[in-house]
Design an enzyme around this catalytic site. Structure first.
Site, short mmCIF file in Angstrom:
data_model
loop_
_atom_site.label_atom_id
_atom_site.label_comp_id
_atom_site.label_asym_id
_atom_site.label_seq_id
_atom_site.Cartn_x
_atom_site.Cartn_y
_atom_site.Cartn_z
N TYR A 178 39.36 36.59 49.76
CA TYR A 178 40.69 35.99 49.70
C TYR A 178 41.38 35.97 51.07
CZ TYR A 178 40.16 36.61 44.65
OH TYR A 178 39.71 36.57 43.35
N LYS A 191 27.16 43.50 44.89
CA LYS A 191 26.05 42.55 44.73
C LYS A 191 25.15 42.73 45.94
CE LYS A 191 24.20 39.23 42.23
NZ LYS A 191 23.55 39.54 40.95
N ASP A 204 27.29 41.32 37.99
CA ASP A 204 26.94 40.60 36.77
C ASP A 204 26.61 41.56 35.63
OD1 ASP A 204 24.83 41.32 38.37
OD2 ASP A 204 23.69 39.47 38.11
N ASP A 231 39.31 41.54 40.72
CA ASP A 231 40.19 40.53 40.14
C ASP A 231 39.62 40.08 38.79
OD1 ASP A 231 42.11 38.61 39.70
OD2 ASP A 231 41.58 37.37 41.42
N ASP A 233 40.52 41.72 34.52
CA ASP A 233 40.98 40.85 33.43
C ASP A 233 40.07 40.97 32.22
OD1 ASP A 233 43.01 40.04 35.04
OD2 ASP A 233 42.55 37.90 34.98
#
Length: 357
Positions: free
Chosen positions: A141, A192, A224, A248, A252
């Site tokens: 970001y 990852k 994942d 992020d 959620d």
């Protein structure tokens, strides 16, 4: 104690849920003899409409001069056509960076009375208590180069850069290990590293920091697989340590294990001033209808009392009031279940206020 709190309601339901948290904080102040000064300012879309930018200088100055910031939500379809640099969401990135808020703490705890509100089976979600520790001021970001560029053939190419330094990873890892020491002493670092060099460094630094926390168990998981395991067996997790983007997304997902994203608070902390906000968005589709769930925002106010002011007793009073209100059968629309009393945003705030003791 005396404290100045910047109140940034923002857009959509932010204008409805933040006042409910403020009235609970005012009641706590009266009950425990604290003086809270609340000063409001514009942020996000409402700021764009008034002055043309999502994070006005006056708003940022107020935040820096305050002891804590209470934030609602920003954004909505109205501003989606703007250039990225002027969209409401840029205000969030800007204020986090300006205040040095590099650590985002997102608890996902299922209240016993809401176990049937989750879309997953009771035996899967019952008793979950997860803390997502998300790095907040680095990663994709904020990394550069970024932007959209024109190619010689007339097409365009979008660029974002995932980048982390040793120090950025080290400081967020310390936050996770310190938090785990107060919980079940288990950190699971999400990366990852099999395909991303930034994740390879992430894992290397986390392992190094772990040497100072031999009492805390450390595990690693690819993002994942983490997404899958959160649905398959969420109780295996205690503290999830994530980079900005992974945190992020996974926070959620963790929120929905609890039945509604409207239930989860967050604390963004750094060197000095903390920012406290619900993790959900501005929900423009239900804004102005008095049906938004204010519990996440009220719980964020409780996190403010604990993390910004070390008022743990007062924070626990708010948590008890939330639990008691739910036990009495009060529900907003997003957490409704058969036999429960469905009430609106303001009514839920009033109910929690009545149960403060």
């Amino acid at each position: 104690m005396n404290a100045k709190i910047a109140v940034l309601a923002g857009d959509g339901v932010g204008c409805e849920i933040v006042p409910e948290a403020v009235k609970v904080l005012k009641a706590i102040g009266q009950q425990y003899h604290h003086t809270f000064e609340f000063v409001s300012a514009d942020i996000g879309g409402q700021a764009i409409d008034k002055v043309g930018v999502p994070l006005p200088n006056e708003t940022l100055a107020l935040a820096k001069q305050s002891d804590a910031v209470l934030l609602g939500a920003v954004g909505g379809p109205k501003w989606e056509g703007l250039d990225y640099s002027l969209r409401p969401e840029r205000a969030l990135l800007g204020i986090r960076e300006a205040l040095g808020l590099y650590a985002n703490l997102r608890p996902a705890k299922l209240y016993a009375t809401l176990v049937d509100a989750s879309t997953l089976k009771r035996e899967v979600v019952e008793g979950i208590d997860i803390l997502v520790v998300r790095e907040l001021t680095g990663g994709i970001y904020f990394g550069k180069p970024k932007g959209i560029e024109k190619l010689p053939n007339g097409e365009e190419r979008g660029i974002n850069t995932e980048v982390y330094s040793t120090e950025e990873v080290r400081r967020i890892a310390k936050v996770a290990f310190e938090a785990a020491r107060k919980r079940r002493k288990k950190v699971t670092s999400v990366d990852k590293a099999n395909v991303l060099e930034s994740s390879e460094l992430w894992r290397k630094v986390v392992i190094d920091v772990h040497k100072s926390y031999p009492d805390v168990e450390l595990g690693h998981i690819y993002v994942d697989n983490a997404a899958m395991q959160l649905v398959r067996n969420p109780r295996q997790f205690d503290v999830l340590l994530c980079n900005n983007m992974f945190g992020d997304i996974l926070s959620d997902e963790a929120a929905m294990l609890t039945g509604s994203i409207g239930m989860l608070p967050s604390a963004s902390v750094g060197a000095k001033i903390g920012l406290f906000e619900p993790i959900h968005g501005s929900a423009p589709d239900i804004a102005g209808k008095n049906i938004a769930n204010p519990i996440a925002t009220i719980a964020s106010a409780a996190m403010m009392l604990s993390y910004a002011f070390q008022l743990d007793k007062e924070a626990e009073a708010i948590e008890r009031a939330i639990v008691k209100t739910l036990d009495l059968g009060y529900r907003t629309k997003d957490i409704q279940s058969p036999g429960m009393r469905i009430i609106g945003t303001t009514e839920m705030g009033d109910a929690i206020l009545r149960n403060l003791n």
